[in-house]
Design a protein around this motif. Structure first.
Motif, PDB file in Angstrom:
ATOM      1  N   UNK A  39      35.385  -3.055  95.563  1.00  0.00           N
ATOM      2  CA  UNK A  39      34.633  -3.585  94.427  1.00  0.00           C
ATOM      3  C   UNK A  39      33.662  -2.547  93.875  1.00  0.00           C
ATOM      4  N   UNK A  40      33.014  -1.824  94.778  1.00  0.00           N
ATOM      5  CA  UNK A  40      32.034  -0.834  94.353  1.00  0.00           C
ATOM      6  C   UNK A  40      32.635   0.336  93.604  1.00  0.00           C
ATOM      7  N   UNK A  41      33.940   0.532  93.713  1.00  0.00           N
ATOM      8  CA  UNK A  41      34.597   1.657  93.036  1.00  0.00           C
ATOM      9  C   UNK A  41      35.154   1.291  91.666  1.00  0.00           C
ATOM     10  N   UNK A  42      35.021   0.038  91.243  1.00  0.00           N
ATOM     11  CA  UNK A  42      35.646  -0.383  89.995  1.00  0.00           C
ATOM     12  C   UNK A  42      34.858   0.091  88.772  1.00  0.00           C
ATOM     13  N   UNK A  43      35.572   0.192  87.664  1.00  0.00           N
ATOM     14  CA  UNK A  43      35.014   0.717  86.413  1.00  0.00           C
ATOM     15  C   UNK A  43      34.211  -0.377  85.715  1.00  0.00           C
ATOM     16  N   UNK A  44      32.896  -0.359  85.893  1.00  0.00           N
ATOM     17  CA  UNK A  44      32.036  -1.387  85.307  1.00  0.00           C
ATOM     18  C   UNK A  44      31.960  -1.262  83.788  1.00  0.00           C
ATOM     19  N   UNK A  45      31.989  -0.040  83.272  1.00  0.00           N
ATOM     20  CA  UNK A  45      31.894   0.143  81.825  1.00  0.00           C
ATOM     21  C   UNK A  45      33.109  -0.447  81.115  1.00  0.00           C
ATOM     22  N   UNK A  46      34.298  -0.195  81.662  1.00  0.00           N
ATOM     23  CA  UNK A  46      35.511  -0.756  81.058  1.00  0.00           C
ATOM     24  C   UNK A  46      35.494  -2.274  81.127  1.00  0.00           C
ATOM     25  N   UNK A  47      34.986  -2.813  82.233  1.00  0.00           N
ATOM     26  CA  UNK A  47      34.915  -4.268  82.379  1.00  0.00           C
ATOM     27  C   UNK A  47      33.952  -4.868  81.365  1.00  0.00           C
ATOM     28  N   UNK A  48      32.790  -4.232  81.193  1.00  0.00           N
ATOM     29  CA  UNK A  48      31.827  -4.749  80.215  1.00  0.00           C
ATOM     30  C   UNK A  48      32.397  -4.704  78.801  1.00  0.00           C
ATOM     31  N   UNK A  49      33.134  -3.647  78.500  1.00  0.00           N
ATOM     32  CA  UNK A  49      33.734  -3.538  77.166  1.00  0.00           C
ATOM     33  C   UNK A  49      34.744  -4.663  76.939  1.00  0.00           C
ATOM     34  N   UNK A  50      35.554  -4.949  77.955  1.00  0.00           N
ATOM     35  CA  UNK A  50      36.547  -6.017  77.824  1.00  0.00           C
ATOM     36  C   UNK A  50      35.875  -7.365  77.604  1.00  0.00           C
TER      37      UNK A  50
END
Length: 697
Positions: free
Chosen positions: A325-336
């Motif tokens: 979980x800690x390695x996931x792309x938070x910026x891409x998730x927020x954009x989605x």
């Protein structure tokens, strides 16, 4: 290794600038531990005999002293190599003996009762400073690991603390087990599973921390209570079970003391028992529940010598999922999610019978079950198979249409629980823990759309959103247009597709029967879907806002929609909705009423703190929320507050005013003015109690 080894060998070119001298005089080389010293039956074997240097004795030495060490089954060994031209043997021996003396003193210190300790590097996932590590871990002897809560765990912790005493997310699983001759052995089997499963030895810490963490203890003894119902008739047993479950729900678990579970085993006959297993949902999802049961069955078989017993199943630890979980792309998730939720301004209204006050904590405590016929259930399954739709997608589509009909609007939003087990993490299906997450489902029920293509688009949208299903709900709410204290959604759909593993029980000499589960969520309406020969819907709801008749009608209408859907999979949504007849309309206020005695103040109007209490609380809010100023009538959640930040506010208010105030009180007082009044009333109450005690003395 710093910089992934990019600086390897660089110091040789820096000379005096790097080390202050041209060359180190002592070389220290610890070779590690060799458990196979002298064993030569494989491709590799550890060196046998004393350590030596494989170099020309007449060559120029790279270092004046070379110390080489290793550990094996015989102990720890260090060999000192030196030049007789530079050092006397007695000198080197004295150095070696001095080193051994220091090592022995270190070992003696570590063996003392109060010795020990850890550093932040011991728990890299937790991102703690040294003070926090010392506070949480102490000497480190009782703690195995520390890492953050997952988003789902954080939400469950928040709601459990905010509605303390209401049993939110306290799970109760009860079943009968035949083939248990000695209930004590079954309890021991459960303990053995806890001993080797880290998540079952987990506690939670959140006070004075930037984010809550889970603390894995090295041990945790499962509380077990035994009863004997063998001589009692079935009606008595059923009544006693109901009493036990109700009593058990009132006895909440202590998040700080593992294990967050307990057992009650009641003997029914010479070889059959009734088990009541209580645990907090933040430990386990449904998939993991039956993994734990399978491990318990296997341990019981090993203890009783059953021929079906094998070696314990190796399982990847829950820690690995947290690291993923800690390695996931938070910026891409927020954009989605920002693109998906920015147009959502309020939750989809439900057909409530009455509105709840702001002081009421929503919870689904009542349950109504609706079952479709075998024929309809099979036709729903066939609809999915013929059009490459999952059963979950078909049910979600039906629920979206029912909400659209109730709310009188095309766009609806509800929650959906996803498994959260990523394919790219090998062995993820064997992880015991809670990998699920809840994410919003937005559906546009265009009456002109045709059913199957619409369901396929809904399913594709969910596939895309599941790629980013790891974002916490409190952050998703901040990306939407929803303001105030409203939720993103007030209804939840859970599609249960994990196996009730009676086969695993049979393989280990047991027979599993009468499996039941009880849970309470923080949603006013949840729909739990159980696939099978008869598709079953368990509606759990909040009786403070819904009457049973209303929930039964919603269940009936959901069945009508699915019945109508299978008759013509390509009919328009308008035709499908017409099959419902007159719509159910929601009450005003989206199920939440504003208390009449609460002051109604314009959001744009700023009023500075007027008292010392208000000033201190406004400063706490400003610090926690990272805003420049806070007015006495500004709302916490409107300023960007969320569940985690409210925990920080609670801690700081307790410390600042030395007052025992609960998270629930802090959340209920959604403005500085309201919280200041609550704090002052609490202080006054404590002073009055102290004065009354003095008078009695």
């Amino acid at each position: 290794m710093p910089g992934r080894g990019v600086g390897h060998g660089a110091l040789r070119y820096l000379g005096d600038r790097a080390t202050g001298t041209g060359q180190a005089q002592v070389s220290f080389n610890y070779l590690g531990q060799f458990d196979t010293a002298g064993v030569v039956d494989g491709l590799y074997s550890a060196p046998a005999g004393p350590l030596g240097l494989d170099e020309d004795q007449g060559a120029t030495r790279a270092h004046q002293l070379e110390v080489v060490g290793r550990a094996d089954r015989s102990g720890l060994e260090f060999t000192w190599f030196h030049s007789a031209e530079l050092h006397e043997e007695e000198t080197v021996r004295a150095l070696a003996e001095g080193m051994v003396a220091r090592l022995r003193s270190l070992v003696a210190h570590c063996a003392e009762p109060g010795a020990g300790g850890c550093t932040p590097s011991d728990f890299p996932l937790a991102r703690l400073d040294q003070a926090a590590v010392d506070r949480i871990v102490g000497t480190g002897r009782a703690v195995e690991d520390v890492y953050p809560l997952t988003p789902m765990q954080s939400g469950m912790l928040f709601h459990s603390l905010a509605q303390e005493g209401e049993g939110l997310y306290l799970e109760q699983v009860t079943c009968t087990l035949a083939g248990v001759g000695d209930p004590a052995l079954l309890a021991e089997a459960w303990q053995r599973v806890v001993d080797r499963t880290p998540v079952l030895r987990t506690a939670v810490a959140w006070e004075n921390l930037p984010e809550p963490v889970q603390v894995v203890h090295r041990s945790g003894r499962v509380p077990v209570a035994h009863e004997d119902w063998a001589a009692q008739p079935e009606p008595w047993r059923e009544q006693r079970l109901g009493e036990l479950l109700a009593q058990d729900r009132g006895d909440e678990l202590d998040f700080t003391a593992p294990p967050l579970m307990r057992l009650r085993i009641a003997r029914l006959s010479a070889d059959e028992v009734r088990v009541v297993w209580t645990f907090h949902h933040l430990l386990l999802d449904g998939w993991s529940v039956f993994r734990v049961l399978t491990d318990v069955f296997a341990e019981h078989a090993r203890l009783t010598g059953h021929p079906g017993a094998g070696d314990p199943v190796p399982r990847r630890p829950f820690r690995d999922y947290v690291a993923w979980l800690g390695r996931q792309d938070r910026d891409a998730a927020r954009e989605h999610w920002s693109g998906l939720l920015s147009g959502l301004t309020e939750p989809t209204p439900l057909p409530v019978d009455r509105v709840a006050t702001t002081s009421h904590g929503q919870r689904s405590t009542e349950r109504i079950t609706v079952r479709l016929s075998e024929r309809t259930s099979e036709r729903v399954a066939e609809l999915g198979r013929a059009n490459r739709l999952t059963g979950n997608a078909v049910v979600q589509g039906a629920w979206a249409l029912l909400l659209a009909d109730c709310a009188g609007q095309q766009q609806v939003c509800f929650g959906s629980t996803v498994s959260g087990r990523p394919d790219e993490l090998p062995g993820v299906d064997e992880i015991i823990g809670i990998c699920i997450n809840t994410m919003p489902v937005l559906a546009e029920a265009d009456p002109r759309a045709r059913l199957v293509p619409w369901l396929q688009r809904l399913q594709l949208a969910q596939v895309e959103s599941r790629r980013f299903g790891y974002v916490p709900l409190n952050q998703l709410r901040g990306l939407s247009g929803v303001t105030g204290r409203a939720n993103l959604f007030d209804s939840l759909v859970v599609f249960e597709n994990y196996p009730i593993d009676d086969q695993a029980a049979a393989e280990h000499g047991l027979r599993l029967g009468d499996v039941r589960a009880v849970e309470t969520t923080n949603y006013p309406m949840s729909v739990i879907v159980y696939p099978g020969s008869r598709l079953t819907f368990a509606f759990t709801y909040d009786p403070a806002v819904f009457d049973a008749a209303t929930v039964e009608e919603m269940g009936r209408r959901l069945g009508v929609l699915l019945d109508a859907a299978v008759t013509d999979p390509y009919q328009s949504l308008r035709t499908l909705l017409d099959s419902l007849g007159e719509p159910m309309r929601p009450a005003t206020g989206n199920g939440v009423a504003v208390l009449a005695d609460e002051p109604q103040v314009s959001v744009a109007q700023h009023q500075a703190p007027r008292t010392i209490t208000e000033t201190l609380i406004a400063e706490i809010w400003a610090e926690v929320l990272a805003v420049a100023e806070v007015g006495v009538d500004d709302e916490f959640f409107a300023l960007g507050g969320d569940s985690i930040l409210s925990l920080h506010v609670t801690t700081k208010v307790r410390e600042t005013f030395d007052v025992d105030i609960s998270l629930r009180e802090v959340i209920g007082c959604h403005t500085v003015a309201a919280l200041a009044r609550a704090v002052e009333e609490s202080i006054l109450s404590e002073l009055e109690s102290a004065a009354a005690g003095d008078e009695r003395n």
